[in-house]
Enzyme design. Structure first.
Site, PDB file in Angstrom:
ATOM      1  N   GLU B 162       0.757  -1.357  -0.433  1.00  0.00           N
ATOM      2  CA  GLU B 162      -0.481  -0.348   0.108  1.00  0.00           C
ATOM      3  C   GLU B 162       0.974   1.504  -0.135  1.00  0.00           C
ATOM      4  O   GLU B 162       2.142   1.027   0.282  1.00  0.00           O
ATOM      5  CB  GLU B 162      -0.833   0.039   1.175  1.00  0.00           C
ATOM      6  N   GLU B 305       4.407  -0.554   0.884  1.00  0.00           N
ATOM      7  CA  GLU B 305       4.408  -0.589  -0.480  1.00  0.00           C
ATOM      8  C   GLU B 305       4.423  -1.936  -0.844  1.00  0.00           C
ATOM      9  O   GLU B 305       3.659  -2.405  -1.516  1.00  0.00           O
ATOM     10  CB  GLU B 305       5.701   0.072  -0.761  1.00  0.00           C
TER      11      GLU B 305
END
Lengths: 339, 339
Positions: B162, B305
């Site tokens: 994310e 991420e």
């Protein structure tokens, strides 16, 4: 290693598009690898794991769950590519080099095997010295020469590994000799012995220390009297890699016994090594503490061969790639944080 | 998952040329991966990490060290291949797919971006619900549909990731809502805020819980009121992967908030996920405990991420290769141990 290079590597990492320090130990790996290699653009391409094989006279005391013949059988398994270390080294694109430094078997001209036999196994350390001082030094030199060869071949990173039925016994004896800690606190089940065999193993190591009285201030004395030929080879490899500025990834319990001998001989080697993983063997944490090394992985492994080194090499390489490949804030047009 | 498959996978591992259980958690990864995939010869070839991007109205409260614009900037960095997750995914030969599920920006027809925007960011959860219930469900469905797409494409393993400035705030709020634990014990520095900003962040989350009163027995209520669009997407991906028997590797703190929502909705998903790593965020261990998940790595990372998922996928794949590629005692002519 040069503290200026460590600082330069960290400054380079701090310009990458991420919060400062947010890649944690990957940044530590990258920083140390760069400082060891002497460049902010270090290569990780050529990676080698040396799996040193040797036999141990102490197996006569019933210290292992496996028969001694397995050392020879596993050498053939390594050369055929079927062992755990082969699978994991392939996975991280490292080569496995198998070194006969002391197997009690005549391999003749076996293709792929690096023949550097110093003796056909050690003598029984419960009855007297495992090796002569000359044998121990010769085995150390094998490791040093292999490291020198790495430099010539452009090997970027080396890993240690071993195979030798019975070799957790000398490893426990070595850490007991250097630290003076109780043998029972440093001795575990190796390949999987039961309670009564474990009690016997502790007794055998206590006897070995009593019979040989290794001098902890003389690491070669410790290595010769209660060590092993593969452990000596690993100690030499660690010394040689440090001298050649090649990052060296130390596998588990037996490999760390070798690294411990190297660091007792020359404490500066600690700056050049990475501890691959925390082994299940209970004496391993004591070794790592004495080395000041924080293991990269903790996956409850206890196979040896270089299996942990292979996995850790993949993670160290990942850190180096962060240093080399990630975009900076400027390149990516990303705003920096305010802390 | 089928207990018979778990047992068959372990039996296959026990025939490999190594002491029983000596590859520790690699064997656990292999066993679970096989049972999830439904075969003793599972593929690991096609690996994908979904990096869901979204914005958060709560950044108006000063909860992050980075400006909100960074979400957009980082989406472009992902698409250009310059971010941490790109480097680490390349390293393990996984593909990064970037999903705009709720960024407050019009990307138009940006090549490579998967456009699934549900809203231009959430509303400020300190003032009222972050999302409507309908928005939360729509974002969950994005993740489920992406997992269905993986099945069609033959993806063997999926990872979560994310990007969303401010998204540790809803993640702490979610774990506080489900566990009832004190917000101060679950809230940390995110990208790197200082002490006074951390105190403010705790206050903001406490206010969000007081204003919204999310119902822990209704996971969608929790997700809608104090969650985020990328967290919902991740929850949907975890649900969809479990339904499609695709092993799913959950990254760090924010991703685990998504996995927690999924497991509160359907506890069976716990059997289909792997926890990639232990994040530095202090609330993460509480989430993992509730999920019953043991993190694979502990490298002091806190980037998100999908960076931790990438590294863990490499280790899970290593375990599966042990299952598939290692020689058996019989094949290698190696004697077995006596325990």
């Amino acid at each position: 290693v040069d503290p200026a290079l460590l600082a330069q590597a960290q400054a380079k990492l701090d310009n990458k598009t991420k919060p400062i320090g947010s890649l944690g130990r990957l940044e530590e790996f990258a920083r140390r690898y760069a400082a060891i290699s002497g460049t902010l653009e270090p290569s990780t391409w050529k990676k080698v794991i040396f799996t040193f094989a040797a036999d141990h006279g102490v197996v006569a005391e019933g210290v292992s769950a496996f028969p001694k013949e397995v050392t020879v059988q596993m050498v053939h398994n390594f050369l055929a590519g079927g062992a755990g270390v082969n699978v994991l080294a392939n996975h991280v694109r490292a080569e496995v080099l198998v070194v006969d430094i002391g197997v009690d078997h005549d391999f003749g001209d076996t293709p792929g095997l690096i023949g550097r036999k110093i003796a056909r196994g050690t003598r029984n350390l419960a009855q007297g010295p495992a090796m002569t001082r000359e044998e121990a030094i010769a085995a150390l030199e094998v490791g040093i020469e292999l490291a020198n060869g790495c430099k010539k071949e452009g090997i970027a990173m080396a890993g240690t590994g071993e195979m030798g039925i019975g070799n957790t016994t000398p490893s426990s004896a070595i850490v007991a000799a250097f630290t003076g800690r109780s043998v029972a606190d440093l001795t575990h089940r190796g390949t999987g012995i039961n309670d009564s065999a474990l009690n016997n193993k502790v007794r055998v190591i206590e006897q070995a220390l009593a019979v040989n009285r290794p001098d902890p201030a003389d690491p070669i004395d410790v290595l010769a009297k209660v060590g092993g030929l593969e452990i000596a080879g690993i100690a030499g490899l660690v010394l040689g890699c440090a001298a050649n500025r090649i990052p060296v990834v130390v596998d588990g319990f037996i490999s760390t016994a070798g690294a411990l001998v190297a660091s007792e001989l020359h404490p500066a080697v600690k700056e050049y090594l990475f501890a691959a993983h925390q082994s299940v063997e209970i004496g391993h944490a004591v070794m790592l503490e004495r080395l000041g090394a924080d293991p990269i992985l903790d996956l409850k492994m206890r196979l040896g061969e270089g299996t942990g080194a292979a996995l850790a090499m993949g993670l160290i390489e990942a850190g180096v790639k962060i240093l080399k490949e990630m975009a900076t804030f400027e390149e990516a047009g990303v705003a920096e944080g305010e802390y």
